[in-house]
Design an enzyme around this catalytic site. Structure first.
Site, PDB file in Angstrom:
ATOM      1  N   HIS A 160       0.806  -1.223   0.000  1.00  0.00           N
ATOM      2  CA  HIS A 160       0.000   0.000   0.000  1.00  0.00           C
ATOM      3  C   HIS A 160       0.839   1.273   0.000  1.00  0.00           C
ATOM      4  O   HIS A 160       0.350   2.347   0.323  1.00  0.00           O
ATOM      5  CB  HIS A 160      -0.965  -0.026   1.196  1.00  0.00           C
ATOM      6  CG  HIS A 160      -1.976  -1.130   1.109  1.00  0.00           C
ATOM      7  ND1 HIS A 160      -2.649  -1.636   2.187  1.00  0.00           N
ATOM      8  CD2 HIS A 160      -2.420  -1.842   0.046  1.00  0.00           C
ATOM      9  CE1 HIS A 160      -3.460  -2.610   1.794  1.00  0.00           C
ATOM     10  NE2 HIS A 160      -3.336  -2.759   0.506  1.00  0.00           N
TER      11      HIS A 160
ATOM     12  N   CYS B 262       4.925  15.333  -6.514  1.00  0.00           N
ATOM     13  CA  CYS B 262       4.090  16.347  -7.152  1.00  0.00           C
ATOM     14  C   CYS B 262       3.277  15.675  -8.258  1.00  0.00           C
ATOM     15  O   CYS B 262       3.822  14.920  -9.067  1.00  0.00           O
ATOM     16  CB  CYS B 262       4.967  17.457  -7.738  1.00  0.00           C
ATOM     17  SG  CYS B 262       4.019  18.619  -8.740  1.00  0.00           S
TER      18      CYS B 262
ATOM     19  N   SER C  60      -6.266  -8.226   9.838  1.00  0.00           N
ATOM     20  CA  SER C  60      -7.597  -8.822   9.957  1.00  0.00           C
ATOM     21  C   SER C  60      -7.941  -9.640   8.707  1.00  0.00           C
ATOM     22  O   SER C  60      -8.942 -10.343   8.685  1.00  0.00           O
ATOM     23  CB  SER C  60      -8.633  -7.721  10.175  1.00  0.00           C
ATOM     24  OG  SER C  60      -8.503  -6.732   9.179  1.00  0.00           O
TER      25      SER C  60
HETATM   26  P1  NAD Z   1      -6.677  -3.962  10.425  1.00  0.00           P
HETATM   27  O1  NAD Z   1      -6.742  -2.706  11.241  1.00  0.00           O
HETATM   28  O2  NAD Z   1      -7.835  -4.321   9.615  1.00  0.00           O
HETATM   29  O3  NAD Z   1      -6.380  -5.194  11.365  1.00  0.00           O
HETATM   30  C1  NAD Z   1      -5.382  -5.195  12.335  1.00  0.00           C
HETATM   31  C2  NAD Z   1      -5.373  -6.581  12.952  1.00  0.00           C
HETATM   32  O4  NAD Z   1      -4.256  -6.676  13.805  1.00  0.00           O
HETATM   33  C3  NAD Z   1      -6.616  -6.895  13.779  1.00  0.00           C
HETATM   34  O5  NAD Z   1      -7.019  -8.215  13.480  1.00  0.00           O
HETATM   35  C4  NAD Z   1      -6.096  -6.783  15.229  1.00  0.00           C
HETATM   36  O6  NAD Z   1      -6.755  -7.692  16.091  1.00  0.00           O
HETATM   37  C5  NAD Z   1      -4.652  -7.172  15.071  1.00  0.00           C
HETATM   38  N1  NAD Z   1      -3.728  -6.591  16.039  1.00  0.00           N
HETATM   39  C6  NAD Z   1      -3.696  -5.338  16.529  1.00  0.00           C
HETATM   40  N2  NAD Z   1      -2.639  -5.159  17.333  1.00  0.00           N
HETATM   41  C7  NAD Z   1      -1.980  -6.341  17.354  1.00  0.00           C
HETATM   42  C8  NAD Z   1      -0.788  -6.806  18.003  1.00  0.00           C
HETATM   43  N3  NAD Z   1      -0.065  -6.004  18.803  1.00  0.00           N
HETATM   44  N4  NAD Z   1      -0.402  -8.087  17.795  1.00  0.00           N
HETATM   45  C9  NAD Z   1      -1.123  -8.910  16.996  1.00  0.00           C
HETATM   46  N5  NAD Z   1      -2.252  -8.529  16.356  1.00  0.00           N
HETATM   47  C10 NAD Z   1      -2.669  -7.252  16.530  1.00  0.00           C
HETATM   48  O7  NAD Z   1      -5.375  -3.825   9.573  1.00  0.00           O
HETATM   49  P2  NAD Z   1      -4.987  -4.457   8.182  1.00  0.00           P
HETATM   50  O8  NAD Z   1      -5.494  -5.861   8.108  1.00  0.00           O
HETATM   51  O9  NAD Z   1      -3.564  -4.193   7.994  1.00  0.00           O
HETATM   52  O10 NAD Z   1      -5.785  -3.670   7.046  1.00  0.00           O
HETATM   53  C11 NAD Z   1      -6.200  -2.338   7.103  1.00  0.00           C
HETATM   54  C12 NAD Z   1      -5.485  -1.315   6.250  1.00  0.00           C
HETATM   55  O11 NAD Z   1      -4.986  -0.422   7.200  1.00  0.00           O
HETATM   56  C13 NAD Z   1      -4.289  -1.705   5.453  1.00  0.00           C
HETATM   57  O12 NAD Z   1      -4.568  -1.426   4.138  1.00  0.00           O
HETATM   58  C14 NAD Z   1      -3.152  -0.731   5.914  1.00  0.00           C
HETATM   59  O13 NAD Z   1      -2.579  -0.097   4.806  1.00  0.00           O
HETATM   60  C15 NAD Z   1      -3.866   0.300   6.720  1.00  0.00           C
HETATM   61  N6  NAD Z   1      -3.221   0.817   7.954  1.00  0.00           N
HETATM   62  C16 NAD Z   1      -1.863   0.897   8.072  1.00  0.00           C
HETATM   63  C17 NAD Z   1      -1.290   1.363   9.259  1.00  0.00           C
HETATM   64  C18 NAD Z   1       0.207   1.445   9.370  1.00  0.00           C
HETATM   65  O14 NAD Z   1       0.885   1.682   8.375  1.00  0.00           O
HETATM   66  N7  NAD Z   1       0.787   1.224  10.547  1.00  0.00           N
HETATM   67  C19 NAD Z   1      -2.106   1.741  10.329  1.00  0.00           C
HETATM   68  C20 NAD Z   1      -3.495   1.667  10.166  1.00  0.00           C
HETATM   69  C21 NAD Z   1      -4.043   1.199   8.981  1.00  0.00           C
END
Ligand code: NAD
Length: 239
Positions: free
Chosen positions: A121, A129, A192
């Protein structure tokens, strides 16, 4: 040590062809909120849900509101890698890990020392730009007032982040599919597994050591050979 963690340790000890596929949960222990768990962005109060605001159409139609949310909620310049990021970097240096495929946009795997990182992503650290293509770093975006504009041609700068409604980079997808389809061990952590097409990558794995590491249940638990419940940083630091 918990029995599931001990099984994961054995799997890791015996392999030199591990691939890791992760999501926002990998960075929550670095104090970057994920989208779906209790403290995540989906449980906070905004005028629109995050997936609407960080969509291509919202970015095009309401660029100022997009950037207001993006700067406020998506940028964590002071975040540091946690034990999960560092362990993955260590496994890569030891020749055990072939690559990290991530849905995260925070750059923390590279900050921890990982080199083979495939960012499905994109990354908030890269910004271009939309007219002349000039590169801008994260600092420039943070310091800009309102919508960030190019200091040469004055046009809008867009983060190199794949917004909802946008397609993934074919080269990155191809590399991820290749790694996963050849992996001996696939560890999936902190995702997730509901955001497609990224979540569909799991279907390219052909082995019998698919490990899911997550705080909660995921959409694909039934596919796993081993499930380790808990915080990924805490779990990886025991391995
Ligand atoms: P999601 O938010 O849908 O899921 C996160 C998952 O991680 C959940 O199932 C949760 O239970 C689990 N989780 C949270 N903390 C945890 C830990 N310490 N140990 C183990 N499991 C843990 O995230 P996703 O599946 O990555 O998809 C959502 C979208 O969010 C992606 O496209 C991503 O690009 C974007 N996103 C990125 C960031 C980042 O770059 N750090 C932050 C937020 C969202």
């Amino acid at each position: 040590m918990d029995e599931a963690v001990a099984k994961l340790k054995k799997i890791v000890d015996e392999s030199d062809n591990i691939v890791f596929f992760g999501g926002a949960g990998v960075s929550t222990e670095s104090n970057i909120p994920d989208f779906r768990s209790v403290d995540g962005l989906y449980n906070q109060k905004y005028k629109y849900p995050p997936e609407r605001i960080i969509s291509h159409s919202f970015y095009m139609d309401r660029t100022d509101e997009f950037y207001e949310f993006y700067k406020d909620r998506m940028l964590f310049p002071d975040a540091e890698p946690n034990a999960a990021h560092y362990k993955l970097a260590q496994w890569e240096k030891e020749g055990k890990l072939r690559g990290v495929i991530t849905q995260n946009i925070d750059g923390l795997h590279q900050k921890a020392g990982s080199e083979k990182v495939f960012e499905l992503h994109g990354s908030v650290l890269r910004n271009y730009c939309t007219h002349c293509g000039k590169f801008f770093d994260l600092d420039y975006i943070i310091k800009s007032d309102g919508i960030p504009k190019c200091d040469e041609c004055g046009n809008i700068i867009k983060p190199d982040v794949v917004l909802y409604e946008e397609g993934l980079d074919n080269e990155v997808i191809g590399a991820a599919v290749s790694l996963i389809s050849k992996a001996d061990v696939l560890i999936i952590g902190g995702t997730s597994l509901v955001v497609y097409p990224a979540a569909g990558l799991i279907d390219y794995y052909r082995g019998n050591k698919l490990v899911l590491v997550n705080k909660d249940e995921t959409a694909r638990d039934s596919r796993a050979d081993l499930i380790v419940h808990g915080k990924i940083g805490e779990i990886f630091s025991q391995i």
